[in-house]
Design an enzyme around this catalytic site. Structure first.
Site, short mmCIF file in Angstrom:
data_model
loop_
_atom_site.label_atom_id
_atom_site.label_comp_id
_atom_site.label_asym_id
_atom_site.label_seq_id
_atom_site.Cartn_x
_atom_site.Cartn_y
_atom_site.Cartn_z
N LYS A 1 2.36 -14.41 5.22
CA LYS A 1 2.81 -15.30 4.15
C LYS A 1 4.33 -15.48 4.31
O LYS A 1 5.11 -15.42 3.34
CB LYS A 1 2.44 -14.66 2.79
CG LYS A 1 2.47 -15.62 1.63
CD LYS A 1 1.40 -16.68 1.67
CE LYS A 1 1.60 -17.67 0.53
NZ LYS A 1 0.73 -18.85 0.64
N TYR B 1 0.80 -1.22 0.00
CA TYR B 1 0.00 0.00 0.00
C TYR B 1 0.83 1.27 0.00
O TYR B 1 0.28 2.36 -0.11
CB TYR B 1 -0.96 0.00 1.19
CG TYR B 1 -2.22 -0.74 0.88
CD1 TYR B 1 -2.17 -2.11 0.69
CD2 TYR B 1 -3.42 -0.08 0.73
CE1 TYR B 1 -3.31 -2.81 0.38
CE2 TYR B 1 -4.56 -0.78 0.42
CZ TYR B 1 -4.51 -2.14 0.25
OH TYR B 1 -5.64 -2.82 -0.07
N ASP C 1 -3.17 -17.73 3.81
CA ASP C 1 -4.16 -18.40 2.96
C ASP C 1 -4.96 -19.41 3.79
O ASP C 1 -6.17 -19.57 3.62
CB ASP C 1 -3.53 -19.06 1.72
CG ASP C 1 -2.17 -19.65 1.98
OD1 ASP C 1 -1.45 -19.15 2.85
OD2 ASP C 1 -1.81 -20.64 1.31
N ASP D 1 -6.54 -6.14 4.39
CA ASP D 1 -7.60 -5.56 3.55
C ASP D 1 -8.52 -6.68 3.05
O ASP D 1 -9.75 -6.59 3.13
CB ASP D 1 -6.93 -4.84 2.36
CG ASP D 1 -7.90 -3.95 1.62
OD1 ASP D 1 -9.01 -3.72 2.14
OD2 ASP D 1 -7.57 -3.51 0.52
#
Ligand code: NAP
Length: 502
Positions: A200, A153, A233, A257
């Site tokens: 991740k 971002y 995930d 987000d």
């Protein structure tokens, strides 16, 4: 307000750190109110009216940002007067702002969050009475704590070649420590017992891995909380399968987000998802949703998300009783079967009628149990608090990114010739992170963008300017556009291997 000072035991090191109670002190504080775009003016008007009806003591300071401001030629979408107002009031209630997609101006939302360093985005998702979903009855009550100013971002993007775009993912130790401790403090402030960190880190070991490591280090200071790591995930999978297992999830900006839109859907959709953007100086309260332009001006938008954001704002301002009155009135209204058209059962009512119904129930209570709450203590960590002081930093090579249409073997041949006689040797060529030279036996497609990894082979003749000589030699053959020095920090590689690199 002078921040309180606490001694925090941090991975065995005593670190002097201040923690600011997140509560401005004025008896009738001013709040900058931004109507926003699309459905913004309708839902913000509803929230403002109800905050007053609930007895909160607030002086509103209207300000502008978003589409009209872009159209008036202000490229940031945030005029100077709005920045001045926020600097003065330090608290904002904001409607959604429209962002052009894929071209032109930056998001005015992200600009506001970043200009005022509101590093923590708190996004609760709680099962609501009268809002049936496939999850009804399972007691979902969780909060996503999203890092709010770093990661992809930052929007640092460059065209590497006419056909290859790049976005830098910047993650700092400061950002990771602040958001980790905010999540842990937030859990305590609401009497919650469990905090998961979702990253991740298995793939992006340095960036996402930094949050996983800093969270684990911070969690040592919170032995009262159960903490664990979940790969993001799988977090999405677990949230759909068994959302009730989570209480607080802390995560990076992009992950947060996406996960928070998912969690809002679990409890009835974006119309019910409030949020707070918190920093040590400024706090911005807004719905998670956007400007939903197709519903603008039709009196159909659900104002609940902005109203519940205003509830969070009242608590931030220390007006706990007004916050509670307003929250209970919303819960009671929903429990009484009144709702807008996004709840797809029964007969919906319009935005204004729904607001009237809530106003009429101020002073009444819903049946959901109240959560114990105390002021949130925001960590006040500075750059100097977290600055590492490594014993050694050794340069061991350089990655040069080039534009080329040759095949990898030809690139390697030409670059090897070009650097003969320098302290560098070509060690590897990769395409989009996968080794394509030396051959791997795989069948990776190549584009016109390659990373060429050069190792310093002769440190006795190596000197700082040799990188410039290397680039000059490469530049005679290929266009280079990006350079990264390869360093070992305290003996550990400060870079990752390519896929297939041994
Ligand atoms: P959106 O405005 O959130 O709308 C997506 C869908 O969510 C709507 O079509 C509607 O679903 C539902 N929805 C959202 N808010 C609702 C409400 N209050 N009441 C009832 N339904 C609601 O997302 P978008 O269409 O992707 O974005 C539109 C603009 O908003 C873009 O310019 C985007 O950049 C901006 N945006 C701003 C913010 C912000 O200011 N913080 C956040 C996100 C997006 P149905 O179609 O199913 O009825």
């Amino acid at each position: 307000m002078t921040p309180a000072c606490y001694v925090i035991y941090f991975s065995g090191i005593v670190l002097l750190m201040s923690i600011s109670p997140c509560v401005p002190s004025a008896e009738r504080p001013s709040v900058t109110v931004i109507d926003g775009d699309g459905i913004g003016p309708e839902v913000v008007a509803s929230a403002v009216r109800l905050v007053e009806a609930a007895g909160a003591q607030i002086t509103w300071e209207p300000a502008e940002a978003g589409a009209e401001v872009f159209r008036a030629g202000v490229p940031s979408g945030v005029p100077g007067e709005t920045i001045e107002s926020i600097t003065r009031t330090r608290t904002v209630l904001k409607g959604p702002l429209e962002t052009p997609v894929g071209f032109g101006e930056k998001s005015a939302n992200v600009t506001l969050r970043k200009l005022f360093e509101t590093f923590a985005n708190i996004r609760p998702a709680r099962e609501l009475p009268g809002v049936p979903t496939p999850y009804s009855g399972r007691g979902i009550d969780l909060v996503i704590v999203r890092e709010n100013v770093e990661d992809l971002y930052a929007g640092i993007e460059h065209m590497q070649t006419p056909d290859v775009a790049q976005c830098l993912k910047l993650i700092s130790r400061l950002g990771c420590q602040r958001i980790s401790r905010t999540a842990l403090e937030f859990a305590r402030s609401e009497g919650r017992t469990k905090v998961a960190v979702a990253t991740k880190a298995n793939i992006m070991k340095l960036t996402e891995g930094m949050l996983a490591r800093e969270f684990a280090a911070a969690a040592v200071d919170y032995p009262d909380l159960e903490t664990w790591h979940v790969i993001v995930d799988n977090a999405a999978h677990q949230l759909v399968k068994a959302p009730e297992q989570f209480e607080v999830i802390v995560t990076t900006n992009m992950n947060g987000d996406i996960l928070s839109d998912l969690t809002s859907a679990l409890v009835g959709g974006l119309g019910f998802a409030p949020s707070a953007n918190l920093g040590t100086e400024v706090a911005i309260f807004e719905a998670v949703h956007g400007s939903a332009p197709k519903y603008a001006g039709q009196d159909v938008a659900n104002p609940t998300a902005v109203i519940l954001s205003a509830v969070m704002m009242c608590r931030h301002l220390g007006q706990f009783e007004a916050a509670d009155r307003l929250e209970q009135a919303v819960l009671r209204t929903l429990e009484d079967g009144l709702h807008t058209r996004d709840v797809r059962v029964g007969d919906p009512i319009g935005t204004r009628a729904f607001t009237d119904a809530i106003e009429a129930r101020i002073g009444l209570a819903g049946t959901l149990p109240r959560r114990p709450r105390r002021p949130l203590l925001l960590p006040h960590i500075t750059r100097t608090d977290v600055r590492s002081d490594p014993g050694s930093r050794t340069k061991i090579g350089v990655d040069v990114f080039i534009e080329a249409t040759d095949d990898p073997a030809r690139i390697a041949e030409r670059l090897t010739d070009a650097v003969t006689g320098t302290p560098y040797q070509l060690a590897m060529v990769s395409s989009r992170g996968t080794v394509v030279w030396p051959g791997t036996g795989g069948s990776t497609d190549c584009i016109d963008h390659f990373r060429c990894r050069f190792r310093i082979v002769d440190t006795t003749v190596w000197h700082g300017e040799s990188v410039l000589d290397l680039l000059a030699r490469i530049g005679r053959i290929y266009r280079w556009m990006h350079v990264e020095k390869l360093e070992e920090i305290d003996g550990a590689a400060g870079f990752t291997r390519a896929q297939g690199e041994n």
